[in-house]
Design an enzyme around this catalytic site. Structure first.
Site, PDB file in Angstrom:
ATOM      1  N   PHE A 134     -10.540   4.876  -7.099  1.00 48.79           N
ATOM      2  CA  PHE A 134      -9.574   3.860  -6.811  1.00 48.79           C
ATOM      3  C   PHE A 134      -8.980   3.350  -6.043  1.00 48.79           C
ATOM      4  CE2 PHE A 134      -8.828   6.465 -11.267  1.00 48.79           C
ATOM      5  CZ  PHE A 134      -9.269   5.169 -12.232  1.00 48.79           C
ATOM      6  N   THR A 164     -12.309  11.920  -7.798  1.00 46.94           N
ATOM      7  CA  THR A 164     -10.658  12.542  -9.196  1.00 46.94           C
ATOM      8  C   THR A 164     -10.547  11.721 -10.111  1.00 46.94           C
ATOM      9  OG1 THR A 164     -10.229  10.977  -7.011  1.00 46.94           O
ATOM     10  CG2 THR A 164     -10.321  12.337  -6.541  1.00 46.94           C
ATOM     11  N   ASN A 168      -3.819  13.805  -6.187  1.00 48.15           N
ATOM     12  CA  ASN A 168      -3.694  15.128  -6.279  1.00 48.15           C
ATOM     13  C   ASN A 168      -4.552  15.811  -5.990  1.00 48.15           C
ATOM     14  OD1 ASN A 168      -1.437  15.412  -3.762  1.00 48.15           O
ATOM     15  ND2 ASN A 168       0.078  14.773  -5.632  1.00 48.15           N
ATOM     16  N   ASP A 191      -6.190   6.316   3.712  1.00 44.92           N
ATOM     17  CA  ASP A 191      -5.474   7.790   4.362  1.00 44.92           C
ATOM     18  C   ASP A 191      -4.948   8.734   3.658  1.00 44.92           C
ATOM     19  OD1 ASP A 191      -6.162   6.429   7.317  1.00 44.92           O
ATOM     20  OD2 ASP A 191      -4.621   5.581   6.608  1.00 44.92           O
ATOM     21  N   SER A 234      -7.868   1.291   2.138  1.00 48.60           N
ATOM     22  CA  SER A 234      -6.821  -0.257   2.872  1.00 48.60           C
ATOM     23  C   SER A 234      -6.769  -0.355   4.148  1.00 48.60           C
ATOM     24  CB  SER A 234      -5.883  -0.228   1.901  1.00 48.60           C
ATOM     25  OG  SER A 234      -5.951  -0.108   0.670  1.00 48.60           O
ATOM     26  N   ASP A 538       2.456   8.748   7.568  1.00 51.23           N
ATOM     27  CA  ASP A 538       0.859   8.116   6.490  1.00 51.23           C
ATOM     28  C   ASP A 538       0.908   7.536   5.541  1.00 51.23           C
ATOM     29  OD1 ASP A 538       0.476   9.454   9.267  1.00 51.23           O
ATOM     30  OD2 ASP A 538      -0.487  11.368   7.893  1.00 51.23           O
ATOM     31  N   GLY A 539       1.096   6.397   5.302  1.00 48.69           N
ATOM     32  CA  GLY A 539       1.373   5.863   4.045  1.00 48.69           C
ATOM     33  C   GLY A 539       1.770   6.130   2.929  1.00 48.69           C
TER      34      GLY A 539
HETATM   35  N1  ATP Z   1      -8.542   9.470  -9.494  1.00 50.44           N
HETATM   36  C1  ATP Z   1      -7.603   8.759  -8.717  1.00 50.44           C
HETATM   37  N2  ATP Z   1      -6.306   8.065  -9.693  1.00 50.44           N
HETATM   38  C2  ATP Z   1      -4.895   7.682  -9.054  1.00 50.44           C
HETATM   39  N3  ATP Z   1      -4.685   7.792  -7.365  1.00 50.44           N
HETATM   40  C3  ATP Z   1      -5.454   8.207  -6.816  1.00 50.44           C
HETATM   41  C4  ATP Z   1      -6.901   9.312  -7.030  1.00 50.44           C
HETATM   42  N4  ATP Z   1      -7.688   9.604  -6.793  1.00 50.44           N
HETATM   43  C5  ATP Z   1      -6.642  10.138  -5.474  1.00 50.44           C
HETATM   44  N5  ATP Z   1      -5.301   9.540  -5.382  1.00 50.44           N
HETATM   45  C6  ATP Z   1      -4.411   8.859  -4.851  1.00 50.44           C
HETATM   46  O1  ATP Z   1      -4.203   6.926  -4.170  1.00 50.44           O
HETATM   47  C7  ATP Z   1      -3.659   7.530  -3.284  1.00 50.44           C
HETATM   48  C8  ATP Z   1      -4.418   5.840  -2.604  1.00 50.44           C
HETATM   49  O2  ATP Z   1      -6.181   6.172  -1.882  1.00 50.44           O
HETATM   50  P1  ATP Z   1      -6.433   6.176  -0.964  1.00 50.44           P
HETATM   51  O3  ATP Z   1      -6.048   6.792   0.071  1.00 50.44           O
HETATM   52  O4  ATP Z   1      -8.224   6.321  -1.026  1.00 50.44           O
HETATM   53  O5  ATP Z   1      -6.833   4.318  -0.850  1.00 50.44           O
HETATM   54  P2  ATP Z   1      -5.251   3.465  -0.158  1.00 50.44           P
HETATM   55  O6  ATP Z   1      -4.411   3.744   0.176  1.00 50.44           O
HETATM   56  O7  ATP Z   1      -6.713   1.813  -0.771  1.00 50.44           O
HETATM   57  O8  ATP Z   1      -5.934   3.696   1.565  1.00 50.44           O
HETATM   58  P3  ATP Z   1      -4.903   3.642   2.503  1.00 50.44           P
HETATM   59  O9  ATP Z   1      -4.482   4.896   1.947  1.00 50.44           O
HETATM   60  O10 ATP Z   1      -6.180   3.736   4.072  1.00 50.44           O
HETATM   61  O11 ATP Z   1      -4.182   3.160   2.539  1.00 50.44           O
HETATM   62  C9  ATP Z   1      -3.460   8.820  -2.567  1.00 50.44           C
HETATM   63  O12 ATP Z   1      -2.785   9.057  -1.963  1.00 50.44           O
HETATM   64  C10 ATP Z   1      -4.400   9.593  -3.669  1.00 50.44           C
HETATM   65  O13 ATP Z   1      -3.728  10.720  -3.633  1.00 50.44           O
HETATM   66  C1  LIG Z   2       5.483 -10.559  10.240  1.00 55.43           C
HETATM   67  C2  LIG Z   2       4.179  -9.744  10.259  1.00 55.43           C
HETATM   68  C3  LIG Z   2       4.117  -8.514  10.641  1.00 55.43           C
HETATM   69  C4  LIG Z   2       2.756  -8.042  10.948  1.00 55.43           C
HETATM   70  C5  LIG Z   2       2.643  -6.692  11.696  1.00 55.43           C
HETATM   71  C6  LIG Z   2       1.912  -5.856  12.865  1.00 55.43           C
HETATM   72  C7  LIG Z   2       1.379  -4.669  12.981  1.00 55.43           C
HETATM   73  C8  LIG Z   2       0.173  -3.710  12.673  1.00 55.43           C
HETATM   74  C9  LIG Z   2       1.143  -2.705  12.324  1.00 55.43           C
HETATM   75  C10 LIG Z   2      -0.032  -1.928  11.761  1.00 55.43           C
HETATM   76  C11 LIG Z   2       0.420  -0.312  12.271  1.00 55.43           C
HETATM   77  C12 LIG Z   2      -0.332   0.994  11.235  1.00 55.43           C
HETATM   78  C13 LIG Z   2      -0.242   1.829  11.197  1.00 55.43           C
HETATM   79  C14 LIG Z   2      -0.569   3.360  10.470  1.00 55.43           C
HETATM   80  C15 LIG Z   2      -0.359   3.507   9.199  1.00 55.43           C
HETATM   81  C16 LIG Z   2      -1.064   4.613   8.471  1.00 55.43           C
HETATM   82  O1  LIG Z   2      -0.544   5.797   8.964  1.00 55.43           O
HETATM   83  C17 LIG Z   2       0.079   3.875   7.452  1.00 55.43           C
HETATM   84  C18 LIG Z   2      -1.540   4.330   6.088  1.00 55.43           C
HETATM   85  O2  LIG Z   2      -1.984   3.792   5.842  1.00 55.43           O
HETATM   86  N1  LIG Z   2      -0.745   2.734   6.546  1.00 55.43           N
HETATM   87  C19 LIG Z   2       0.770   1.960   6.675  1.00 55.43           C
HETATM   88  C20 LIG Z   2       0.275   0.761   6.229  1.00 55.43           C
HETATM   89  O3  LIG Z   2       1.427   2.144   6.305  1.00 55.43           O
END
Ligand code: ATP
Ligand SMILES: CCCCCCCCCCCCC/C=C/[C@@H](O)[C@H](CO)NC(C)=O
Ligand code: CA
Length: 587
Positions: A134, A164, A168, A191, A234, A538-539
């Protein structure tokens, strides 16, 4: 060793004859029937050979084998420049050679396979793979099976794949299940998925070493298993900042050849609790608010961050806070020195010697304890108080597609420090200028309301009385919208021992969502600026406002090598004749 593996003969590629040499470290082939000046040599380091197959073989996009007994195919890494990013894309190069006899063909394939074993000791044989179906655009499964699995098979890697079924699952598996026989763990996702693997492996390693993660003064044990990231999320910030491109094939190739990139990790504590680990952003204010807002719009996919960034920017908030930090040694490096941490970075290499003084190579790293924290306590803490647009701590540049140079362009992946970025309250247009500079090459630190410090630890607290104010505010809001009061701290049982671990917001589906988004709702609906923001780790949103962060130098290792300097590799084509052959594969 070098002489044992040496092999030299004529080989044919199509109808052209080549002089081919295997020296142990390199496989080279030079057109034989040309005048000396026109002779071009292709040179492939043995460390970058992906696989050797009998016959005329193709792998991607589809496997096909023509099983002839005088031919063999060599697969290796071929670089190309990525149009949109700084790093280099790695593709699968392939050359089909013909020999005059089967005996010679077998000699070549045997020598090449032996050279691979001898010169690439960190190549994985068995991997544990977690796929988040997902993450990002929900293409994790497809990416793994169509692009990555065929490469692993070619390289002779066996994988145990787990798709998964819940958040978690990967973390819990790594904390509890038998990991014997695995050389590394691969996550296919973003991430958040990487963070699960990070928590699982760090937790498991400390558990086995009998160390207490909750105590920020404890020197943690580096993890023995490498982590590979196949980007399918993402933001994919960790992949971007350690490989330089978001490309599943490049990442799979880094895993296959056993690249090894150490990475600093920040542990985040509240009182006597370990809250989470972070490798990229621990951010309060703008980045926390953007994340909280974006969680309401997950259905938008990766676009949710752009939408939420605009909403949060328009709500024009700043927050009061006290920031205390322990500066790193300014003689070693500076966040304003305009350097970049690239593959083979000197600052990081010197840090390895400083962090692990008793080890001459990375192989014995895992048995050593480092005494970094005792040195830390010798430094002087600095304290600042005021209103901030955002407070960010990042262990690495945190570059991503939205911000190609990252939050802190000169931060290092593995120097044992983090960069603390303080953005003081300012006019909305000035703050927009700061945000905009992340997307360009302009210096975001060259602004009068921005400070950046290279640090070893950071403490954040609220001015007196604010913490209670916050909880009262959230409590009232919850009562108004029907939310429940609930304790955020979860107790996770590991190996029979109870260990407190703050509940990850990964489990937000099962949590009271109103609590985490309460400040945002306050700002947008009640037209009242909330007293506090939330931390983006970290998100993930942290359930505490007052935190203590400590950077642990090189706590984990990735199958990566840092960002390769595309421009420098390109210049290889203008190198002296002596180096030219080495450079040809980089074109
Ligand atoms: N099978 C699952 N169902 C729901 N959530 C899941 C599943 N497997 C993992 N996850 C959770 O989904 C969350 C988001 O996943 P992931 O980081 O892969 O993608 P994203 O959020 O789109 O990308 P990014 O973190 O780069 O922004 C993770 O924190 C993870 O713990
Ligand atoms: C008015 C519009 C504002 C645009 C802002 C642009 C600044 C971009 C800076 C991006 C930094 C991203 C740092 C990364 C964080 C990741 O740890 C985390 C997990 O994927 N991502 C987010 C989006 O929190
Ligand atoms: Ca660092």
């Amino acid at each position: 060793m070098e002489t044992d593996l040496r092999l030299e003969s004529s080989l044919w590629i199509g109808n052209k004859r080549y002089r081919a040499v295997l020296t142990g470290w390199h496989l080279k082939w030079t057109e034989a029937d040309k005048k000396n000046g026109d002779k071009k040599t292709v040179s492939v380091p043995v460390a970058e050979v992906v696989g050797v197959e009998n016959g005329r073989v193709e792998i991607l996009p589809q496997k096909s084998v023509e099983d002839t007994d005088k031919d063999f195919t060599v697969f290796y890494i071929k670089r190309s420049r990525s149009r949109s990013t700084y790093g280099l894309l790695w593709n699968l190069g392939r050359t089909q050679f013909s020999c005059p006899s089967r005996v010679l063909r077998d000699q070549w394939t045997n020598h090449l396979r032996t050279a691979l074993k001898t010169h690439s000791p960190l190549r994985p044989h068995r991997l544990l793979v977690f796929i988040n179906p997902f993450g990002g655009k929900k293409k994790g499964r497809e990416i793994y099976h169509s692009l990555v699995a065929p490469l692993f098979e070619l390289a002779g890697i066996s994988s145990h794949v787990i798709v998964t079924e819940r958040a978690n699952q990967a973390r819990d598996h790594l904390l509890k299940k038998d990991l014997t026989g695995f050389d590394g763990v691969v996550c296919v996702g973003g991430d958040g998925m990487f963070s699960e693997v990070l928590h699982g492996l760090i937790g498991r390693t400390q558990q086995e070493a009998g160390l207490c993660e909750t105590d920020p003064a404890v020197t943690l044990q580096p993890c023995p298993l490498h982590i590979g990231i196949i980007p399918a999320g993402s933001t994919d910030c960790v992949c971007y900042a350690t490989v330089g491109v978001i490309d599943p094939v490049s990442s799979a190739l880094h895993i296959i050849i056993g690249d090894s990139q150490p990475l600093d990790v920040c542990s985040v504590h509240h009182a006597s609790t370990l809250v989470r680990y972070s490798v990229s952003l621990v951010g309060y204010g703008f980045y926390g608010d953007v994340l909280a807002e974006s969680e309401k719009h997950r259905w938008m996919g990766p676009l949710r961050y752009d939408y939420s960034g605009t909403v949060v920017y328009l709500s024009n908030r700043s927050y009061a806070g006290i920031v205390q930090y322990l500066p790193a040694d300014p003689l070693l490096s500076s966040p304003k020195d305009k350097t970049r941490c690239l593959s083979g970075c000197n600052v990081c290499s010197r840090s390895t010697e400083r962090l692990f003084p008793h080890t001459s190579d990375s192989g014995s790293l895992y048995s050593s304890h480092f005494s970094q924290y005792s040195n830390d306590s010798e430094g002087e803490w600095v304290s600042v108080e005021g209103r901030f647009r955002c407070v960010s701590i990042t262990c690495m540049s945190s570059s991503c597609a939205r911000s190609p140079l990252g939050l802190s362009p000169s931060a290092h992946l593995a120097d044992g420090t983090g960069d603390l970025i303080l953005v003081w309250d300012t006019h909305p247009l000035s703050f927009l200028k700061f945000l905009y500079r992340h997307t360009s090459t302009q210096d975001q630190f060259d602004l009068p309301f921005v400070e950046v410090h290279r640090v070893k630890a950071v403490r954040f607290s609220l001015p007196d009385g604010r913490e209670e104010e916050v909880h009262e505010g959230i409590g009232e809001l919850n009562r108004a919208i029907g939310g429940e009061e609930r304790e955020y701290v979860d107790t996770v049982s590991r190996n029979g021992s109870q260990q407190q671990l703050a509940q990850s917001v990964v489990e937000r589906e099962t949590m009271n969502e109103h609590k985490t988004v309460a400040p945002i709702l306050c700002g947008l609906c009640c037209k009242k600026t909330p007293a506090v923001s939330v931390w983006n780790c970290d998100g993930e949103i942290l359930p505490f406002t007052e935190i203590f962060c400590r950077i642990h130098g090189q706590l984990v290792r990735l199958y990566a090598r840092g960002i390769e300097d595309g421009a420098a590799m390109q210049n290889c084509s203008q190198e002296s004749d002596k180096n030219k052959s080495r450079c040809i594969t980089y074109k």
